[in-house]
Design a protein around this motif. Structure first.
Motif, PDB file in Angstrom:
ATOM      1  N   ALA A  39       0.874  -1.180   0.135  1.00 51.31           N
ATOM      2  CA  ALA A  39      -0.048  -0.048  -0.022  1.00 51.31           C
ATOM      3  C   ALA A  39       0.837   1.247  -0.017  1.00 51.31           C
ATOM      4  O   ALA A  39       2.002   1.325   0.154  1.00 51.31           O
ATOM      5  N   GLU A  40       0.299   2.475  -0.317  1.00 49.51           N
ATOM      6  CA  GLU A  40       0.942   3.739  -0.196  1.00 49.51           C
ATOM      7  C   GLU A  40       0.874   4.208   1.259  1.00 49.51           C
ATOM      8  O   GLU A  40       0.173   3.774   1.995  1.00 49.51           O
ATOM      9  N   TRP A  41       1.804   5.054   1.499  1.00 43.73           N
ATOM     10  CA  TRP A  41       1.830   5.786   2.849  1.00 43.73           C
ATOM     11  C   TRP A  41       0.314   6.370   3.060  1.00 43.73           C
ATOM     12  O   TRP A  41      -0.386   6.934   1.705  1.00 43.73           O
ATOM     13  N   LYS A  88      11.787   0.139   8.526  1.00 42.07           N
ATOM     14  CA  LYS A  88      11.209  -0.876   9.499  1.00 42.07           C
ATOM     15  C   LYS A  88       9.599  -0.707   9.448  1.00 42.07           C
ATOM     16  O   LYS A  88       9.036  -1.599   9.287  1.00 42.07           O
ATOM     17  N   ILE A  89       9.295   0.602   9.490  1.00 44.65           N
ATOM     18  CA  ILE A  89       7.580   1.077   9.347  1.00 44.65           C
ATOM     19  C   ILE A  89       7.201   0.479   7.827  1.00 44.65           C
ATOM     20  O   ILE A  89       6.226  -0.049   7.802  1.00 44.65           O
ATOM     21  N   ARG A  90       8.001   0.736   6.931  1.00 45.71           N
ATOM     22  CA  ARG A  90       7.630   0.235   5.673  1.00 45.71           C
ATOM     23  C   ARG A  90       7.542  -1.074   5.558  1.00 45.71           C
ATOM     24  O   ARG A  90       6.466  -1.732   4.951  1.00 45.71           O
ATOM     25  N   GLY A  94       4.259   0.424   0.135  1.00 52.85           N
ATOM     26  CA  GLY A  94       5.172   0.514  -1.049  1.00 52.85           C
ATOM     27  C   GLY A  94       6.409   1.353  -1.234  1.00 52.85           C
ATOM     28  O   GLY A  94       6.386   2.239   0.006  1.00 52.85           O
ATOM     29  N   GLY A  95       7.271   1.431  -1.733  1.00 51.39           N
ATOM     30  CA  GLY A  95       8.348   2.110  -2.000  1.00 51.39           C
ATOM     31  C   GLY A  95       9.659   1.424  -1.875  1.00 51.39           C
ATOM     32  O   GLY A  95       9.665   0.170  -2.181  1.00 51.39           O
ATOM     33  N   SER A  96      10.612   2.115  -1.994  1.00 47.55           N
ATOM     34  CA  SER A  96      12.215   1.500  -1.929  1.00 47.55           C
ATOM     35  C   SER A  96      13.051   2.171  -1.017  1.00 47.55           C
ATOM     36  O   SER A  96      12.772   3.219  -0.532  1.00 47.55           O
ATOM     37  N   PRO A  97      14.135   1.298  -0.720  1.00 41.01           N
ATOM     38  CA  PRO A  97      15.035   2.059   0.302  1.00 41.01           C
ATOM     39  C   PRO A  97      15.521   3.337  -0.401  1.00 41.01           C
ATOM     40  O   PRO A  97      15.958   4.311   0.561  1.00 41.01           O
TER      41      PRO A  97
END
Length: 163
Positions: free
Chosen positions: A35-37, A103-105, A111-114
């Motif tokens: 999911a998105e933030w 960690k939250i992600r 979704g997202g990347s480092p």
């Protein structure tokens, strides 16, 4: 860790969620896809008190986030101190706070990347911290300070009713 303390981390942070946030949480938590933030980086001022604390003393917000993400295993004061030393001593406190964003992600299947996490903390750390705190709030983490200092509200009987 005591069972009472463990249960405290499953309650909401001190600020109540809006009806729209609750609906978003229900949709978000039922989905198995990333999911998105729940809010964007530019929504940092949606909670004025959080915005002010994070702007003037980001180490406090980092401490709160660390304590909530680690279920109380990491002390708020210790995390805040580490962040303050790294920020004001070496100018790289964003690296420490970045670890908690990752960690939250992962914990909330966001979704997202480092690389995106790194950019968020390098370019606009305070906005990223506000976003992370709101995300934890949405997912039911509880600020340990609320339990320590008795900030929880006591139900009050409506006017005309006896307690």
């Amino acid at each position: 860790m005591s069972s009472t303390k463990q249960n405290n981390y499953q309650k909401l942070l001190s600020a109540p969620l809006s009806h729209e946030d609750e609906l978003l949480a229900a949709v978000h938590l039922d989905s198995n896809t990333p999911a998105e933030w729940s809010s964007g980086l530019s929504n940092c001022c949606s909670d004025a008190s959080l915005c002010c604390i994070t702007y003037w003393c980001p180490c406090v917000t980092v401490g709160r986030i660390a304590e909530a993400v680690d279920d109380g295993k990491t002390s708020c004061i210790v995390s805040a101190s580490i962040h303050a030393l790294l920020t004001y001593g070496m100018g790289c406190g964003w690296i420490y706070s970045l670890t908690y964003r990752s960690k939250i992600r992962k914990q909330n299947m966001l979704g997202g990347s480092p690389f995106q996490d790194c950019l968020a903390h390098l370019c606009c750390e305070r906005s990223a911290l506000c976003q992370e705190y709101r995300e934890l709030q949405l997912h039911g983490a509880k600020d340990e300070g609320e339990a320590k200092y008795g900030v929880e509200t006591v139900p009050v009987a409506p006017k005309g009713m006896m307690q």
